[in-house]
Design a protein around this motif. Structure first.
Motif, PDB file in Angstrom:
ATOM      1  N   SER A  19       0.828  -1.203   0.000  1.00  0.00           N
ATOM      2  CA  SER A  19       0.000   0.000   0.000  1.00  0.00           C
ATOM      3  C   SER A  19       0.868   1.262   0.000  1.00  0.00           C
ATOM      4  CB  SER A  19      -0.913  -0.017   1.227  1.00  0.00           C
ATOM      5  OG  SER A  19      -1.583   1.197   1.374  1.00  0.00           O
ATOM      6  N   SER A  23       1.067   4.170  -2.842  1.00  0.00           N
ATOM      7  CA  SER A  23       0.895   5.600  -2.546  1.00  0.00           C
ATOM      8  C   SER A  23       2.038   6.411  -3.131  1.00  0.00           C
ATOM      9  CB  SER A  23       0.832   5.838  -1.035  1.00  0.00           C
ATOM     10  OG  SER A  23      -0.371   5.374  -0.510  1.00  0.00           O
ATOM     11  N   GLU A  24       3.262   5.904  -3.001  1.00  0.00           N
ATOM     12  CA  GLU A  24       4.421   6.607  -3.571  1.00  0.00           C
ATOM     13  C   GLU A  24       4.295   6.717  -5.080  1.00  0.00           C
ATOM     14  OE1 GLU A  24       8.448   6.350  -1.196  1.00  0.00           O
ATOM     15  OE2 GLU A  24       7.791   4.353  -1.811  1.00  0.00           O
ATOM     16  N   ASP A  26       1.534   6.455  -7.010  1.00  0.00           N
ATOM     17  CA  ASP A  26       0.396   7.295  -7.393  1.00  0.00           C
ATOM     18  C   ASP A  26       0.706   8.776  -7.203  1.00  0.00           C
ATOM     19  OD1 ASP A  26      -0.946   4.933  -7.944  1.00  0.00           O
ATOM     20  OD2 ASP A  26      -2.256   5.047  -6.179  1.00  0.00           O
ATOM     21  N   ALA A  27       1.360   9.107  -6.100  1.00  0.00           N
ATOM     22  CA  ALA A  27       1.709  10.507  -5.833  1.00  0.00           C
ATOM     23  C   ALA A  27       2.710  11.020  -6.863  1.00  0.00           C
ATOM     24  CB  ALA A  27       2.276  10.646  -4.423  1.00  0.00           C
ATOM     25  N   LEU A 125      -4.870   9.559  -2.885  1.00  0.00           N
ATOM     26  CA  LEU A 125      -3.426   9.390  -3.062  1.00  0.00           C
ATOM     27  C   LEU A 125      -2.712   8.862  -1.821  1.00  0.00           C
ATOM     28  CD1 LEU A 125      -2.487  12.546  -5.162  1.00  0.00           C
ATOM     29  CD2 LEU A 125      -2.774  10.187  -5.954  1.00  0.00           C
ATOM     30  N   GLY A 126      -3.368   8.784  -0.694  1.00  0.00           N
ATOM     31  CA  GLY A 126      -2.722   8.279   0.513  1.00  0.00           C
ATOM     32  C   GLY A 126      -1.588   9.161   0.996  1.00  0.00           C
ATOM     33  N   ASN A 129      -0.054   8.565   4.592  1.00  0.00           N
ATOM     34  CA  ASN A 129       0.929   7.469   4.625  1.00  0.00           C
ATOM     35  C   ASN A 129       2.215   7.854   3.920  1.00  0.00           C
ATOM     36  OD1 ASN A 129      -0.616   5.671   6.107  1.00  0.00           O
ATOM     37  ND2 ASN A 129      -1.455   4.652   4.317  1.00  0.00           N
ATOM     38  N   LEU A 130       2.090   8.533   2.813  1.00  0.00           N
ATOM     39  CA  LEU A 130       3.273   8.956   2.060  1.00  0.00           C
ATOM     40  C   LEU A 130       4.175   9.841   2.917  1.00  0.00           C
ATOM     41  CD1 LEU A 130       4.650   9.126  -0.820  1.00  0.00           C
ATOM     42  CD2 LEU A 130       3.429  11.284  -1.042  1.00  0.00           C
TER      43      LEU A 130
END
Length: 170
Positions: A19, A23-24, A26-27, A125-126, A129-130
């Motif tokens: 996950s 996130s990394e 997608d960002a 985008l989370g 967490n990123l």
């Protein structure tokens, strides 16, 4: 944190690590960049945090640090952290605009996470967490030994190696 970010991540579940990597990716694909504002000693820094806070779920629900006693508490804390070079602040940015933040303070090799939030429009985008992951990487690079996540909340269990109960006596 003393063993480094890879060892820290190895103690997380495979699904959680996947996950984080998603996130990394997608960002990065969305054009999100990360800015380290830890050295910023200006009053503008707290205003930047507030600008993100009011656009996040906590601010929209009036449960964050955008008003009331929590706002005042952190507004008073920021200059103290700044004066001791103890603040650690990261922003996620998109197209020149702050869309998420994380901040905390250092004391004797221990990072105490204080707050983080993200613009609700970027929820998919989370970014929380990123920024947690990026903060951990940077803390490890400066030889921080522990990350105190603060008050217990269920979501923090994914990030924690153990829970520690404390008691305050007056």
């Amino acid at each position: 944190l003393g063993e480094g970010p890879d060892a820290f991540l190895a103690r997380r579940s495979r699904q959680f690590r996947r996950s984080l990597l998603r996130s990394e990716r997608d960002a990065r694909e969305a054009g999100i960049t990360i800015e380290d504002a830890s050295a910023d000693k200006s009053p503008e820094l707290y205003r930047r945090i507030q600008d993100v806070e009011v656009r996040g779920w906590k601010g929209l629900g009036a449960v964050g640090i955008s008003e009331g006693a929590m706002h005042d508490f952190y507004e008073g804390m920021m200059p103290r952290l700044q004066n001791r070079a103890a603040q650690r602040v990261l922003f996620a940015r998109h197209e020149g605009r702050d869309v998420a933040y994380i901040f905390g303070g250092m004391l004797h090799g221990c990072y105490r996470g204080l707050q983080f939030s993200y613009d609700d429009a970027y929820r998919k985008l989370g970014l929380g967490n990123l920024l947690q992951l990026e903060q951990i990487r940077r803390l490890c690079a400066e030889s921080a030994q522990t990350y105190d996540l603060g008050t217990f909340m269920d979501y923090k269990l994914r990030w924690a190696d153990r829970a520690q109960e404390t008691v305050t006596l007056l």
